[in-house]
Design a protein around this motif. Sequence first.
Motif, PDB file in Angstrom:
ATOM      1  N   ASP A 151       0.708  -1.127   0.077  1.00  0.00           N
ATOM      2  CA  ASP A 151      -0.051  -0.029   0.095  1.00  0.00           C
ATOM      3  C   ASP A 151       0.914   1.137   0.016  1.00  0.00           C
ATOM      4  O   ASP A 151       0.264   2.412   0.259  1.00  0.00           O
ATOM      5  CB  ASP A 151      -1.002   0.142   1.250  1.00  0.00           C
ATOM      6  N   LEU A 152       1.968   1.130  -0.165  1.00  0.00           N
ATOM      7  CA  LEU A 152       2.897   2.387  -0.244  1.00  0.00           C
ATOM      8  C   LEU A 152       2.965   2.853  -1.598  1.00  0.00           C
ATOM      9  O   LEU A 152       3.737   2.640  -2.569  1.00  0.00           O
ATOM     10  CB  LEU A 152       4.502   2.114   0.169  1.00  0.00           C
ATOM     11  N   ASN A 153       1.647   3.323  -2.024  1.00  0.00           N
ATOM     12  CA  ASN A 153       1.570   3.576  -3.577  1.00  0.00           C
ATOM     13  C   ASN A 153       2.349   4.846  -4.232  1.00  0.00           C
ATOM     14  O   ASN A 153       2.425   4.912  -5.638  1.00  0.00           O
ATOM     15  CB  ASN A 153       0.095   3.828  -3.717  1.00  0.00           C
ATOM     16  N   GLY A 154       2.995   5.704  -3.126  1.00  0.00           N
ATOM     17  CA  GLY A 154       3.648   6.767  -3.730  1.00  0.00           C
ATOM     18  C   GLY A 154       5.219   6.403  -3.519  1.00  0.00           C
ATOM     19  O   GLY A 154       6.036   7.362  -4.078  1.00  0.00           O
TER      20      GLY A 154
ATOM     21  N   HIS B 125      13.504   3.852   9.684  1.00  0.00           N
ATOM     22  CA  HIS B 125      12.365   4.670  10.662  1.00  0.00           C
ATOM     23  C   HIS B 125      11.082   4.849   9.839  1.00  0.00           C
ATOM     24  O   HIS B 125      10.052   4.707  10.319  1.00  0.00           O
ATOM     25  CB  HIS B 125      13.127   5.914  10.940  1.00  0.00           C
ATOM     26  N   GLU B 126      11.116   5.471   8.617  1.00  0.00           N
ATOM     27  CA  GLU B 126       9.920   6.013   8.055  1.00  0.00           C
ATOM     28  C   GLU B 126       9.107   4.371   7.491  1.00  0.00           C
ATOM     29  O   GLU B 126       7.867   4.517   7.519  1.00  0.00           O
ATOM     30  CB  GLU B 126      10.371   6.724   6.593  1.00  0.00           C
ATOM     31  N   PHE B 127       9.716   3.549   7.139  1.00  0.00           N
ATOM     32  CA  PHE B 127       9.095   2.273   7.214  1.00  0.00           C
ATOM     33  C   PHE B 127       8.332   1.829   8.208  1.00  0.00           C
ATOM     34  O   PHE B 127       7.220   1.256   8.178  1.00  0.00           O
ATOM     35  CB  PHE B 127      10.139   1.010   6.458  1.00  0.00           C
ATOM     36  N   THR B 128       8.839   1.929   9.302  1.00  0.00           N
ATOM     37  CA  THR B 128       8.230   1.661  10.606  1.00  0.00           C
ATOM     38  C   THR B 128       6.792   2.463  10.609  1.00  0.00           C
ATOM     39  O   THR B 128       5.832   1.832  11.249  1.00  0.00           O
ATOM     40  CB  THR B 128       9.251   1.891  11.894  1.00  0.00           C
ATOM     41  N   HIS B 129       6.925   3.930  10.522  1.00  0.00           N
ATOM     42  CA  HIS B 129       5.680   4.497  10.470  1.00  0.00           C
ATOM     43  C   HIS B 129       4.688   3.850   9.550  1.00  0.00           C
ATOM     44  O   HIS B 129       3.560   3.865   9.657  1.00  0.00           O
ATOM     45  CB  HIS B 129       6.160   6.029  10.241  1.00  0.00           C
ATOM     46  N   HIS B 130       5.101   3.500   8.367  1.00  0.00           N
ATOM     47  CA  HIS B 130       4.032   2.943   7.429  1.00  0.00           C
ATOM     48  C   HIS B 130       3.599   1.489   7.686  1.00  0.00           C
ATOM     49  O   HIS B 130       2.398   1.510   7.746  1.00  0.00           O
ATOM     50  CB  HIS B 130       4.995   2.870   6.079  1.00  0.00           C
TER      51      HIS B 130
ATOM     52  N   GLY C 205       1.262   2.359  10.625  1.00  0.00           N
ATOM     53  CA  GLY C 205       0.067   3.073  10.047  1.00  0.00           C
ATOM     54  C   GLY C 205      -0.799   1.731   9.416  1.00  0.00           C
ATOM     55  O   GLY C 205      -2.134   2.017   9.706  1.00  0.00           O
ATOM     56  N   LEU C 206      -0.376   0.893   8.680  1.00  0.00           N
ATOM     57  CA  LEU C 206      -1.143  -0.323   8.409  1.00  0.00           C
ATOM     58  C   LEU C 206      -1.892  -1.002   9.360  1.00  0.00           C
ATOM     59  O   LEU C 206      -3.028  -1.434   9.161  1.00  0.00           O
ATOM     60  CB  LEU C 206      -0.313  -1.237   7.560  1.00  0.00           C
ATOM     61  N   ALA C 207      -1.120  -1.085  10.488  1.00  0.00           N
ATOM     62  CA  ALA C 207      -1.668  -2.020  11.625  1.00  0.00           C
ATOM     63  C   ALA C 207      -2.392  -0.931  12.703  1.00  0.00           C
ATOM     64  O   ALA C 207      -3.061  -1.594  13.725  1.00  0.00           O
ATOM     65  CB  ALA C 207      -0.550  -2.463  12.394  1.00  0.00           C
TER      66      ALA C 207
END
Length: 133
Positions: free
Chosen positions: A26-29, A94-99, A102-104
Amino acid sequence: MILSFDEVGEILDEMAETFPEVFYRDLNGGISLLPEAVEDPEFPPGEIYIMGEYCNDQMGLYINLYYGSFAALAEKEDWTREDWEDELYTTLAHEFTHHIEGLALENGLDRKDEQELAEFRAYYREHYGKDES
């Protein structure tokens, strides 16, 4: 050592391929390396830089990393290529962890970031005798 925008882009592209495919759900951007330096407006100019951010807005879900912020710190701290790689990896993870959080529908890292920033503000005021705003 200041790496060029293109050199950092190549490192980031290679690095991004090492993360599991599920991280991109879902990281569409996708992941973007942007040229600007982004300073934290709550601190005096040149003190605190925003290295990256996870975005969830009308454009979708995406990660921005700011080349200019990395370059400003690299110059200030005399980074080596290894420092660049470490900082890029740390920021991207770090930013992937936010992503993923967010999905969870979790926000533990957001809370941790807020706490660390509050602690840094207090430290900054105590040690530099200035208000950061």
